[in-house]
Design a protein around this motif. Structure first.
Motif, PDB file in Angstrom:
ATOM      1  N   GLN A 238      12.122   9.276  -2.983  1.00  0.00           N
ATOM      2  CA  GLN A 238      11.407   8.314  -2.151  1.00  0.00           C
ATOM      3  C   GLN A 238      11.073   7.038  -2.921  1.00  0.00           C
ATOM      4  O   GLN A 238      11.085   5.935  -2.367  1.00  0.00           O
ATOM      5  N   ALA A 239      10.790   7.202  -4.206  1.00  0.00           N
ATOM      6  CA  ALA A 239      10.383   6.057  -5.025  1.00  0.00           C
ATOM      7  C   ALA A 239      11.556   5.182  -5.450  1.00  0.00           C
ATOM      8  O   ALA A 239      11.361   4.009  -5.797  1.00  0.00           O
ATOM      9  N   HIS A 240      12.762   5.732  -5.438  1.00  0.00           N
ATOM     10  CA  HIS A 240      13.935   4.985  -5.917  1.00  0.00           C
ATOM     11  C   HIS A 240      15.013   4.986  -4.832  1.00  0.00           C
ATOM     12  O   HIS A 240      15.655   5.997  -4.581  1.00  0.00           O
ATOM     13  N   LYS A 262      19.585  17.412  -0.846  1.00  0.00           N
ATOM     14  CA  LYS A 262      20.290  17.697   0.405  1.00  0.00           C
ATOM     15  C   LYS A 262      19.453  17.288   1.606  1.00  0.00           C
ATOM     16  O   LYS A 262      19.957  16.700   2.563  1.00  0.00           O
ATOM     17  N   GLU A 263      18.155  17.595   1.539  1.00  0.00           N
ATOM     18  CA  GLU A 263      17.244  17.244   2.636  1.00  0.00           C
ATOM     19  C   GLU A 263      17.176  15.732   2.821  1.00  0.00           C
ATOM     20  O   GLU A 263      17.108  15.231   3.950  1.00  0.00           O
ATOM     21  N   ALA A 264      17.205  14.993   1.722  1.00  0.00           N
ATOM     22  CA  ALA A 264      17.138  13.527   1.797  1.00  0.00           C
ATOM     23  C   ALA A 264      18.481  12.900   2.148  1.00  0.00           C
ATOM     24  O   ALA A 264      18.556  11.689   2.390  1.00  0.00           O
ATOM     25  N   ASN A 265      19.529  13.701   2.154  1.00  0.00           N
ATOM     26  CA  ASN A 265      20.887  13.214   2.469  1.00  0.00           C
ATOM     27  C   ASN A 265      21.295  12.072   1.544  1.00  0.00           C
ATOM     28  O   ASN A 265      21.845  11.062   1.993  1.00  0.00           O
ATOM     29  N   ARG A 266      21.057  12.284   0.229  1.00  0.00           N
ATOM     30  CA  ARG A 266      21.404  11.274  -0.771  1.00  0.00           C
ATOM     31  C   ARG A 266      22.598  11.764  -1.589  1.00  0.00           C
ATOM     32  O   ARG A 266      22.670  12.924  -1.964  1.00  0.00           O
ATOM     33  N   ASP A 287      32.724  21.156  -6.847  1.00  0.00           N
ATOM     34  CA  ASP A 287      32.759  19.684  -6.836  1.00  0.00           C
ATOM     35  C   ASP A 287      32.503  19.124  -5.437  1.00  0.00           C
ATOM     36  O   ASP A 287      33.153  18.176  -5.011  1.00  0.00           O
ATOM     37  N   SER A 288      31.550  19.718  -4.735  1.00  0.00           N
ATOM     38  CA  SER A 288      31.278  19.293  -3.358  1.00  0.00           C
ATOM     39  C   SER A 288      29.920  18.621  -3.200  1.00  0.00           C
ATOM     40  O   SER A 288      29.508  18.282  -2.098  1.00  0.00           O
ATOM     41  N   GLY A 289      29.222  18.433  -4.327  1.00  0.00           N
ATOM     42  CA  GLY A 289      27.908  17.807  -4.258  1.00  0.00           C
ATOM     43  C   GLY A 289      27.670  16.890  -5.435  1.00  0.00           C
ATOM     44  O   GLY A 289      28.600  16.482  -6.133  1.00  0.00           O
ATOM     45  N   VAL A 290      26.398  16.587  -5.689  1.00  0.00           N
ATOM     46  CA  VAL A 290      26.054  15.624  -6.747  1.00  0.00           C
ATOM     47  C   VAL A 290      26.068  16.251  -8.137  1.00  0.00           C
ATOM     48  O   VAL A 290      26.181  15.539  -9.133  1.00  0.00           O
ATOM     49  N   LEU A 291      25.948  17.574  -8.223  1.00  0.00           N
ATOM     50  CA  LEU A 291      25.911  18.231  -9.528  1.00  0.00           C
ATOM     51  C   LEU A 291      27.298  18.246 -10.158  1.00  0.00           C
ATOM     52  O   LEU A 291      28.212  18.890  -9.654  1.00  0.00           O
ATOM     53  N   LYS A 292      27.455  17.542 -11.271  1.00  0.00           N
ATOM     54  CA  LYS A 292      28.770  17.398 -11.912  1.00  0.00           C
ATOM     55  C   LYS A 292      28.868  18.081 -13.276  1.00  0.00           C
ATOM     56  O   LYS A 292      29.979  18.256 -13.793  1.00  0.00           O
ATOM     57  N   ALA A 293      27.738  18.448 -13.857  1.00  0.00           N
ATOM     58  CA  ALA A 293      27.767  19.083 -15.176  1.00  0.00           C
ATOM     59  C   ALA A 293      26.448  19.795 -15.431  1.00  0.00           C
ATOM     60  O   ALA A 293      25.438  19.519 -14.776  1.00  0.00           O
ATOM     61  N   THR A 294      26.459  20.726 -16.384  1.00  0.00           N
ATOM     62  CA  THR A 294      25.224  21.310 -16.905  1.00  0.00           C
ATOM     63  C   THR A 294      25.412  21.508 -18.403  1.00  0.00           C
ATOM     64  O   THR A 294      26.540  21.656 -18.882  1.00  0.00           O
ATOM     65  N   VAL A 295      24.310  21.464 -19.143  1.00  0.00           N
ATOM     66  CA  VAL A 295      24.371  21.636 -20.592  1.00  0.00           C
ATOM     67  C   VAL A 295      23.673  22.940 -20.950  1.00  0.00           C
ATOM     68  O   VAL A 295      22.627  23.265 -20.414  1.00  0.00           O
ATOM     69  N   THR A 296      24.272  23.709 -21.849  1.00  0.00           N
ATOM     70  CA  THR A 296      23.848  25.089 -22.027  1.00  0.00           C
ATOM     71  C   THR A 296      22.637  25.291 -22.935  1.00  0.00           C
ATOM     72  O   THR A 296      22.421  24.569 -23.902  1.00  0.00           O
TER      73      THR A 296
END
Length: 352
Positions: A238-240, A262-266, A287-296
């Motif tokens: 909401q702030a950005h 997902k709720e904000a549809n961003r 690869d269907s959403g905003v999450l592109k990587a994670t660090v272990t």
């Protein structure tokens, strides 16, 4: 020294050791390093150390499984112990009560186990009982949350919190540079801001971003919970009105973060997670959403702790090292998991 937060521990410096079955990560934390596609193996193949030896009893104590990561810690330890015919695995009831954990560890000391693997609820408050074990001649393998007195443990093994931040910062910085983005809006969703582990992750992130000429635009902590993850992410969204990238420190709380997104549809930004949960890896793979990587920050460290406990109890060293003794401190590196290597790392992921 931080108090118990329901899971996860402290950053401690130490030598990064690539050892047989130690499930350490493969990438460098240098800015130019690209994610590797070679996954670490869950167990070493056919070294002399794997041959049956003297029968040993390994005691194990950890907090209650109030997070997917902690549940995976217990599972990794138990599964690794099953690999050896010469190991009797003796876990005590997991608990989030400090006094109950102290009593449980005392029962293992009284049972005269050959080695103890302890992930303490609080390293400072369990320091004395760990020292009691060491004084009784029982080597303690301190997992993740460190005991402040080095005389209270034989070997510490855990993850690299600063390195997590560096890995996340490198991925985000390089991705934005490659896209030609200038003055990006980069958000950071921490675990618990007051904890040294969180501060180390944030410092690594800031240091890595700085090498690309970037900095964090806004930062807020989400307490390592799904509910707080949802609330904090909603507030930040909401702030950005425009965002370029988000780093969320923790894949467990990331479930809530992704729900808010997902709720904000961003979808104008990309996100990097933290810790390496299986559900995060599946999202990355799809690869269907905003999450592109994670660090272990992998719970496989518990399996490594069991292997180390067995070697120490049997008087052996690490077969890949010249030295005759297991090192005093082992810090596992933080790997970057992307769509390209997610399938190989998925077997090592934990369910959030």
């Amino acid at each position: 020294m931080e108090k118990r937060v329901g899971r996860r521990g402290f950053l401690v410096s130490g030598a990064v050791v690539g050892a047989g079955a130690l499930v350490s990560a493969c990438t460098s934390n240098e800015p130019a390093a690209a994610p590797t596609t070679a996954a670490p193996q869950a167990a070493s193949a056919g070294t002399g150390n794997d041959e049956p030896g003297t029968k040993v009893v390994i005691g194990f104590s950890a907090p209650a499984a109030d997070h997917g990561w902690i549940a995976a810690i217990a599972k990794n330890a138990a599964d690794q112990a099953k690999q050896y015919s010469d190991v009797e695995f003796k876990p005590v009831e997991p608990t989030n009560d400090i006094n109950q954990q102290i009593t449980a560890v005392e029962s293992l000391i009284a049972a005269k186990v050959n080695a103890l693997v302890i992930l303490p609820n609080d390293g400072e408050q369990l320091n004395q009982v760990a020292r009691k074990a060491m004084d009784a001649g029982i080597p303690v393998i301190n997992l993740d949350r460190v005991f402040p007195d080095k005389l209270s443990y034989r070997t510490w093994v855990g993850g690299d919190n600063y390195g997590m931040g560096v890995a996340a910062g490198n991925y985000i910085g390089k991705t934005l540079k490659d896209k030609g983005v200038s003055n990006p809006v980069i958000l950071e969703i921490q675990g618990i801001a007051t904890l040294p582990l969180t501060q180390d992750r944030s410092k690594g992130f800031a240091d890595a971003l700085k090498t690309y000429g970037f900095s964090v635009t806004a930062q807020q902590d989400a307490k390592f919970t799904v509910e707080s993850g949802t609330q904090v992410a909603s507030n930040l969204l909401q702030a950005h009105k425009k965002i370029d990238a988000i780093w969320n420190h923790d894949d467990d709380q990331g479930i809530g973060v992704l729900a808010a997104i997902k709720e904000a549809n961003r979808s104008e930004f990309f996100m990097v997670g933290g810790a390496g949960s299986a559900n995060a890896m599946r999202d990355i793979q799809a690869d269907s959403g905003v999450l592109k990587a994670t660090v272990t920050y992998s719970p496989t460290m518990a399996g490594s702790a069991i292997k180390l406990a067995r070697l120490i109890a049997q008087g052996k060293g690490l077969s890949d090292l010249v030295e005759q003794q297991v090192p005093q401190s082992i810090t596992l590196a933080s790997e970057t998991i992307t769509k390209e290597n997610a399938a190989k790392y998925l077997p090592l992921g934990f369910e959030s």
